[in-house]
Write an enzyme that holds these catalytic residues in place. Structure first.
Site, PDB file in Angstrom:
ATOM      1  N   LYS A   1      -9.939  32.324 -26.050  1.00  0.00           N
ATOM      2  CA  LYS A   1      -8.784  32.019 -25.195  1.00  0.00           C
ATOM      3  C   LYS A   1      -7.957  30.876 -25.756  1.00  0.00           C
ATOM      4  O   LYS A   1      -6.736  30.815 -25.554  1.00  0.00           O
ATOM      5  CB  LYS A   1      -9.252  31.739 -23.764  1.00  0.00           C
ATOM      6  CG  LYS A   1     -10.186  30.544 -23.604  1.00  0.00           C
ATOM      7  CD  LYS A   1      -9.478  29.263 -23.244  1.00  0.00           C
ATOM      8  CE  LYS A   1     -10.462  28.110 -23.146  1.00  0.00           C
ATOM      9  NZ  LYS A   1      -9.797  26.841 -22.757  1.00  0.00           N
TER      10      LYS A   1
ATOM     11  N   THR B   1      -5.297  28.833 -19.452  1.00  0.00           N
ATOM     12  CA  THR B   1      -5.053  28.163 -20.729  1.00  0.00           C
ATOM     13  C   THR B   1      -3.748  28.607 -21.371  1.00  0.00           C
ATOM     14  O   THR B   1      -3.075  27.818 -22.038  1.00  0.00           O
ATOM     15  CB  THR B   1      -6.231  28.415 -21.691  1.00  0.00           C
ATOM     16  OG1 THR B   1      -7.452  28.099 -21.031  1.00  0.00           O
ATOM     17  CG2 THR B   1      -6.121  27.563 -22.936  1.00  0.00           C
TER      18      THR B   1
END
Length: 335
Positions: free
Chosen positions: A194, A251
């Site tokens: 991520k 994120t």
């Protein structure tokens, strides 16, 4: 296994300090190790860590020290809150100090450059403990929001379900809801990848692209992360959960994300060195992990085009504009 009463957190950066606060708020006595003596002194005297969490008051049950031996003494849980690429070196120095039965918890999200190992594998190897003694915490973990008491959920993963449940109890607060999982591979691959996808989203934002582009990158980033995880033996359902999609969205979308912000600087024309200087020492894990993840994918024959492009932008001089055109110009195929 009963809920631990004494916990050590090694690393007083933003996430380490925040997780130490969560643990103290949950009713544990927490010793927080800071590399710099002045940081430990500030925390103890003012209840603040102004360098990383300005404006956040830390609980009385959290005490800081710059002595690692003092921090881990008699600890039932030792939380490792250092960057992924420095975990091995740090842990090698701490290994003789660790209580032999303590649960070792990694907060780091990455794949080690030299070995292509996940963080739990590094912990087990360096600390010389069985994997059942190692746990990881992952999820939508933007430190400043959690430190401010904003509600979030996360995942506590450990092969030993009893240890996972004990750690779950140790960090359960009115604002921090942990779920347990035994799929260490899926949780850690999600956490590492991520950061790379967030860099891609930041680059796209720096180039001026909008929500359609972000949504496409997040969705296709999730697809390539899942491919790698499944090739390594992960449960595909893990990637639809908090540590997968949940952490990916947070994120990739938030200005609080160091990786997203770093990518945006690259997309707006800054060099890697300029972006690093602007980060003021805050680590953007994806800058290094994009290389190790790409190598891991190559080893297992997994196609990860976004990760490949991010690596080439960060380390091979590929310009962000042509990188975007390259992704869009890939071979047409079914989803």
């Amino acid at each position: 296994m009963a809920q631990p009463e004494r916990i050590a957190v090694l690393g007083a950066g933003s996430w380490g300090t925040t997780f130490a606060k969560v643990l103290a708020d949950a009713g544990n006595d927490v010793a927080l190790w800071a590399r710099r003596p002045q940081v430990a002194q500030e925390i103890n005297e003012t209840r603040r860590n102004g360098s990383y969490l300005p404006g956040i008051e830390l609980p009385e049950r959290l005490r800081a020290t710059d002595d690692a031996a003092e921090a881990v003494h008699a600890a039932e849980v030792v939380v490792l809150a250092v960057p992924s690429q420095t975990l091995r070196e740090n842990l090698a120095g701490w290994q003789p100090l660790l209580p032999p039965e303590a649960t070792l918890v990694s907060l780091a999200k990455g794949v080690e450059l030299s070995t292509l190992k996940r963080m739990s594998q590094v912990v087990g190897e360096v600390a010389d403990v069985p994997m059942e003694q190692v746990a990881v915490v992952s999820g939508p973990n933007l430190a400043k929001e959690i430190a401010a008491g904003q509600p979030t959920a996360t995942v506590v993963a450990c092969p030993d379900e009893e240890r996972a449940v004990a750690l779950q109890k140790a960090c359960f607060t009115p604002y921090f809801r942990p779920y347990t999982n035994t799929d260490m591979v899926g949780i850690e691959i999600s956490g590492a990848c991520k950061n790379v996808i967030a860099l891609a989203c930041g680059i796209a934002a720096g180039l001026g692209f909008g929500h359609n582009t972000m949504s496409s990158l997040i969705t296709r980033g999730l697809a390539e992360t899942t491919r790698l995880g499944v090739a390594l033996g992960a449960d595909p359902m893990t990637f639809a959960g908090l540590a997968g999609l949940g952490d990916l969205v947070a994120t990739c979308s938030s200005p609080l994300s160091r990786n997203r912000t770093f990518g945006e600087r690259l997309g707006s024309g800054e060099t890697l060195a300029q972006a690093q200087e602007a980060a003021h020492g805050q680590v953007s894990e994806g800058v290094k992990s994009c290389s190790s993840i790409r190598q891991l994918a190559d080893r297992h024959g997994v196609e990860m085009p976004i990760t490949d492009v991010v690596h080439r932008v960060c380390h091979e001089g590929l310009e962000p504009g042509p990188a975007t055109a390259e992704l869009l110009g890939r071979e047409r195929k079914a989803e």
